[in-house]
Design a protein around this motif. Structure first.
Motif, short mmCIF file in Angstrom:
data_model
loop_
_atom_site.label_atom_id
_atom_site.label_comp_id
_atom_site.label_asym_id
_atom_site.label_seq_id
_atom_site.Cartn_x
_atom_site.Cartn_y
_atom_site.Cartn_z
N ASN A 13 0.82 -1.21 0.00
CA ASN A 13 0.00 0.00 0.00
C ASN A 13 0.86 1.27 0.00
N ILE A 14 0.26 2.33 -0.52
CA ILE A 14 0.92 3.64 -0.56
C ILE A 14 0.13 4.61 0.30
N VAL A 15 0.85 5.40 1.08
CA VAL A 15 0.23 6.46 1.88
C VAL A 15 0.59 7.82 1.27
N LEU A 16 -0.42 8.65 1.08
CA LEU A 16 -0.19 10.03 0.65
C LEU A 16 -0.27 10.90 1.89
N TYR A 17 0.86 11.46 2.30
CA TYR A 17 0.94 12.27 3.52
C TYR A 17 0.90 13.74 3.10
N ILE A 18 -0.21 14.40 3.40
CA ILE A 18 -0.39 15.81 3.04
C ILE A 18 0.02 16.67 4.21
N ASP A 19 1.11 17.38 4.06
CA ASP A 19 1.66 18.22 5.13
C ASP A 19 1.23 19.66 4.89
N THR A 20 0.46 20.22 5.82
CA THR A 20 0.01 21.60 5.70
C THR A 20 0.79 22.55 6.60
N LYS A 21 1.72 22.00 7.42
CA LYS A 21 2.45 22.83 8.38
C LYS A 21 3.93 22.94 8.05
N GLY A 22 4.40 22.13 7.11
CA GLY A 22 5.81 22.17 6.73
C GLY A 22 6.73 21.55 7.75
N ASP A 23 6.21 20.59 8.57
CA ASP A 23 7.06 20.00 9.60
C ASP A 23 7.23 18.49 9.45
N PHE A 24 6.89 17.95 8.28
CA PHE A 24 7.14 16.53 8.06
C PHE A 24 8.65 16.29 8.07
N SER A 25 9.08 15.23 8.75
CA SER A 25 10.51 14.97 8.90
C SER A 25 10.84 13.56 8.42
N ALA A 26 11.54 13.48 7.29
CA ALA A 26 12.00 12.19 6.80
C ALA A 26 13.05 11.61 7.75
N VAL A 27 13.80 12.49 8.41
CA VAL A 27 14.81 12.03 9.38
C VAL A 27 14.14 11.34 10.55
#
Length: 215
Positions: A13-27
């Motif tokens: 499965n694929i998740v589409l993560y919609i970030d509206t705050k600009g704080d998603f962290s791949a790290v």
């Protein structure tokens, strides 16, 4: 982020993560995966299944959902959309006299319902809960000392954002409340789960969140 990881970890499965705050962290995602002892190859596979899109206003969100519905935007095996968070987009329209924000929100819900029903895509909307404190002052008469004693009482009211319109929209509501910060940097969170059809049926649990994610 933990929900996104769990969703794609053992599936295609694929998740589409919609970030509206600009704080998603791949790290942050990487550190959680490393804590579970995954190889760099396995981490890369999982991280590729979490597609991140940055959205800055609700009109962009509507266009995105519309493009998925019409097939303009095709994401193979898309099974979950996480919007983190919806109030960030709605706050931009607070105070509008023409209720344009509510109109936009209604379109988001209509597209979400269509995608859920026709394409079997699940939605997680991150909301915000506000806490309001009302202070009541009572002044009972003390006959013995002939003086007044003022007692302060506080009434706490918790309200989820997005107004009454949103109250019956989610199928399930998870309320997360941070309780305390332990010495080992582990945060304890109380989780309450309710269903909008039967709000009195509440399930609860406690989870601990650390640098390794939910433990």
């Amino acid at each position: 982020m933990q929900l996104a990881i769990n969703f794609v970890k053992e599936s295609n499965n694929i998740v589409l993560y919609i970030d509206t705050k600009g704080d998603f962290s791949a790290v942050r995602i990487q550190k959680i995966l490393e804590a579970h002892g995954l190889s760099h190859k396995d981490m890369a596979v999982i991280m590729l299944k979490i597609r991140v899109v940055y959205i800055w206003n609700i009109e962009e969100l509507i266009r995105l959902l519309e493009n998925i519905k019409k097939g303009v935007l095709k994401i193979e095996n898309l099974s979950m959309i996480i919007v983190d968070s919806l109030p960030c987009l709605m706050f931009q329209h607070f105070g509008d006299n023409n209720n344009i924000g509510l109109t936009f929100l209604n379109r988001v819900i209509n597209y979400s319902r269509y995608l859920s029903k026709e394409l079997q895509i699940g939605f997680i909307f991150v909301n915000i809960q506000t806490r309001w404190i009302d202070q009541d002052i009572t002044d009972p008469e003390d006959t013995e000392s002939a003086c007044s004693i003022k007692d302060l009482t506080y009434n706490e009211k918790r309200t989820r954002c997005l107004g009454k319109y949103w109250k019956t929209i989610p199928a399930l509501v998870m309320v997360l409340e941070k309780l305390k910060l332990e010495t080992n940097s582990c945060v304890t969170i109380k989780v309450l789960v309710t269903h909008h059809i039967n709000p009195s049926a509440v399930k609860s649990c406690f989870i601990n969140v650390s640098a390794q994610g939910v433990i």
